[in-house]
Design an enzyme around this catalytic site. Structure first.
Site, PDB file in Angstrom:
ATOM      1  N   GLU A 171      60.683  55.442  57.540  1.00  0.00           N
ATOM      2  CA  GLU A 171      60.561  54.470  58.673  1.00  0.00           C
ATOM      3  C   GLU A 171      59.179  54.504  59.289  1.00  0.00           C
ATOM      4  O   GLU A 171      58.885  55.525  59.562  1.00  0.00           O
ATOM      5  CB  GLU A 171      61.552  54.486  59.773  1.00  0.00           C
ATOM      6  CG  GLU A 171      61.445  53.418  60.610  1.00  0.00           C
ATOM      7  CD  GLU A 171      62.646  53.655  61.700  1.00  0.00           C
ATOM      8  OE1 GLU A 171      62.867  53.052  62.392  1.00  0.00           O
ATOM      9  OE2 GLU A 171      63.746  54.408  61.544  1.00  0.00           O
ATOM     10  N   ASP A 190      59.888  39.152  64.740  1.00  0.00           N
ATOM     11  CA  ASP A 190      60.069  38.159  65.485  1.00  0.00           C
ATOM     12  C   ASP A 190      58.741  37.095  65.362  1.00  0.00           C
ATOM     13  O   ASP A 190      58.744  36.100  66.240  1.00  0.00           O
ATOM     14  CB  ASP A 190      60.559  38.529  66.803  1.00  0.00           C
ATOM     15  CG  ASP A 190      59.448  38.819  67.576  1.00  0.00           C
ATOM     16  OD1 ASP A 190      58.655  39.929  67.052  1.00  0.00           O
ATOM     17  OD2 ASP A 190      59.317  38.751  68.855  1.00  0.00           O
ATOM     18  N   ASP A 204      48.918  58.798  60.091  1.00  0.00           N
ATOM     19  CA  ASP A 204      48.496  57.811  59.473  1.00  0.00           C
ATOM     20  C   ASP A 204      49.495  57.477  58.341  1.00  0.00           C
ATOM     21  O   ASP A 204      49.567  58.438  57.207  1.00  0.00           O
ATOM     22  CB  ASP A 204      47.263  57.504  59.032  1.00  0.00           C
ATOM     23  CG  ASP A 204      46.811  56.249  58.405  1.00  0.00           C
ATOM     24  OD1 ASP A 204      47.555  55.498  57.966  1.00  0.00           O
ATOM     25  OD2 ASP A 204      45.554  56.395  58.142  1.00  0.00           O
ATOM     26  N   ASP A 210      55.297  57.786  63.056  1.00  0.00           N
ATOM     27  CA  ASP A 210      54.609  57.158  64.202  1.00  0.00           C
ATOM     28  C   ASP A 210      53.617  57.776  64.755  1.00  0.00           C
ATOM     29  O   ASP A 210      53.455  59.115  64.644  1.00  0.00           O
ATOM     30  CB  ASP A 210      55.740  56.722  65.552  1.00  0.00           C
ATOM     31  CG  ASP A 210      55.418  55.368  66.257  1.00  0.00           C
ATOM     32  OD1 ASP A 210      54.325  55.448  66.763  1.00  0.00           O
ATOM     33  OD2 ASP A 210      56.220  54.276  66.264  1.00  0.00           O
ATOM     34  N   THR A 217      66.798  46.452  68.568  1.00  0.00           N
ATOM     35  CA  THR A 217      65.516  47.495  68.982  1.00  0.00           C
ATOM     36  C   THR A 217      65.262  46.638  70.582  1.00  0.00           C
ATOM     37  O   THR A 217      65.350  45.379  70.635  1.00  0.00           O
ATOM     38  CB  THR A 217      64.614  47.386  68.057  1.00  0.00           C
ATOM     39  OG1 THR A 217      63.785  46.151  67.975  1.00  0.00           O
ATOM     40  CG2 THR A 217      64.850  47.884  66.704  1.00  0.00           C
ATOM     41  N   ASP A 254      53.370  45.479  64.566  1.00  0.00           N
ATOM     42  CA  ASP A 254      52.209  44.877  65.468  1.00  0.00           C
ATOM     43  C   ASP A 254      51.860  43.326  64.588  1.00  0.00           C
ATOM     44  O   ASP A 254      51.502  43.723  63.487  1.00  0.00           O
ATOM     45  CB  ASP A 254      51.057  45.548  65.618  1.00  0.00           C
ATOM     46  CG  ASP A 254      50.209  44.858  66.662  1.00  0.00           C
ATOM     47  OD1 ASP A 254      50.089  43.883  66.918  1.00  0.00           O
ATOM     48  OD2 ASP A 254      49.666  45.893  67.452  1.00  0.00           O
ATOM     49  N   PHE A 272      61.844  45.770  70.833  1.00  0.00           N
ATOM     50  CA  PHE A 272      61.270  44.698  70.464  1.00  0.00           C
ATOM     51  C   PHE A 272      61.914  43.268  69.968  1.00  0.00           C
ATOM     52  O   PHE A 272      61.375  42.458  70.428  1.00  0.00           O
ATOM     53  CB  PHE A 272      60.256  45.057  69.279  1.00  0.00           C
ATOM     54  CG  PHE A 272      59.321  46.361  69.890  1.00  0.00           C
ATOM     55  CD1 PHE A 272      58.255  46.001  70.478  1.00  0.00           C
ATOM     56  CD2 PHE A 272      59.433  47.594  69.437  1.00  0.00           C
ATOM     57  CE1 PHE A 272      57.366  47.099  70.994  1.00  0.00           C
ATOM     58  CE2 PHE A 272      58.661  48.814  69.759  1.00  0.00           C
ATOM     59  CZ  PHE A 272      57.511  48.455  70.650  1.00  0.00           C
ATOM     60  N   GLU A 273      62.850  43.696  69.556  1.00  0.00           N
ATOM     61  CA  GLU A 273      63.898  42.264  69.096  1.00  0.00           C
ATOM     62  C   GLU A 273      64.609  41.836  70.441  1.00  0.00           C
ATOM     63  O   GLU A 273      64.071  40.577  70.476  1.00  0.00           O
ATOM     64  CB  GLU A 273      64.942  43.073  68.117  1.00  0.00           C
ATOM     65  CG  GLU A 273      65.823  41.599  67.471  1.00  0.00           C
ATOM     66  CD  GLU A 273      66.724  42.304  66.715  1.00  0.00           C
ATOM     67  OE1 GLU A 273      67.476  41.322  66.244  1.00  0.00           O
ATOM     68  OE2 GLU A 273      66.911  43.466  66.376  1.00  0.00           O
TER      69      GLU A 273
END
Length: 256
Positions: A87, A198, A139, A112, A235, A162, A237-238
């Site tokens: 992920e 999105d 990275d 992350d 999430t 992003d 962000f969702e």
């Protein structure tokens, strides 16, 4: 098993003697000298006492520095038979922890560069007794390019990366042909690539790039985009995107 978010605490310095802020490293691969475009910015951010304590307690056993050294997944998870899903970009880790709890037989390698999120995910895993989560710092391109053997992954998840909405920044988007060229050889036959966004223009680009990758087949070829799967938790962000009236798109492709 339900996973509740880590209760926020007042911002405070790390506990005396803790690894943090000495680790995770800001740039474990020493890759800042590379002349290539990156799709992320390293972010340490403000780390709570609880997040710092979780890093201090668990980084040695559950943390992975993406320094370019070959990574032995069997040794990392203590099993040569455990399938591993990568992920990339997990935010604060709530959805990652929920999916790990729902599928304890699958290892999740969560990458992350956001230190508070790394600490939060480690704390969530500790609280829920999850042994199938490993938190990777650095990275993701270094991981894909230098650290994993062929056919070592059973899946890839990229949720709400992003979107880099400005046209001059589209080259920074993660889902590009060059990225898929690194990913495809690392996927086992039947491995699932699952992306969600999105941002409609990015969703269209994802669909084009994934569809043009010969090693991948769309699980929903007629519709293109997939129905929102029940196994993907909502999430932050969702929720933010939906509140703005955005349409969330899921893409599910299988390694042939």
């Amino acid at each position: 098993m339900s996973i509740s978010p880590l209760t926020p605490t007042a911002h405070a310095p790390a506990v005396p003697g803790a690894r943090f802020p000495d680790g995770p490293a800001a740039d474990p691969a020493g890759s800042r000298g590379e002349h290539r475009i990156r799709s992320f910015h390293a972010r340490r951010g403000r780390v709570t006492q609880a997040q710092a304590a979780a890093i201090d307690r668990h980084w040695e056993t559950w943390g992975v520095e993406l320094d370019g050294s070959p990574l032995d997944l069997a040794a990392l998870y203590g099993s040569a038979r455990m399938p591993v899903v990568l992920e990339i970009g997990f935010g604060m880790g709530d959805a990652t922890a929920a999916m790990a709890a729902a599928d304890p037989a699958t290892g999740i390698l969560a990458v992350d560069v956001h230190t508070p999120g790394q600490g939060n995910l480690l704390a969530l895993a500790d609280r829920a007794g999850l042994t199938n989560v490993r938190v990777a710092n650095g990275d993701a391109i270094v991981l894909l390019r230098d650290m994993l053997p062929p056919a070592s992954l059973s899946g890839l998840r990229v949720y709400f990366p992003d979107p880099w909405p400005k046209a001059k920044h589209h080259k920074r988007r993660l889902i590009q042909p060059s990225f898929l060229a690194l990913v495809a050889p690392l996927l086992r036959p039947g491995a699932v690539v699952h992306c969600a966004t999105d941002w409609e223009p990015y969703a269209e680009q994802m669909l084009d790039v994934l569809s043009a990758t010969p090693e991948l087949a769309n699980a929903h070829p007629a519709a293109g985009f997939a129905p929102r799967p029940d196994f993907r938790p909502m999430t932050k962000f969702e929720r933010q995107g939906l509140a703005k009236g955005h349409v969330v798109r899921d893409l599910l492709f299988t390694r042939v």
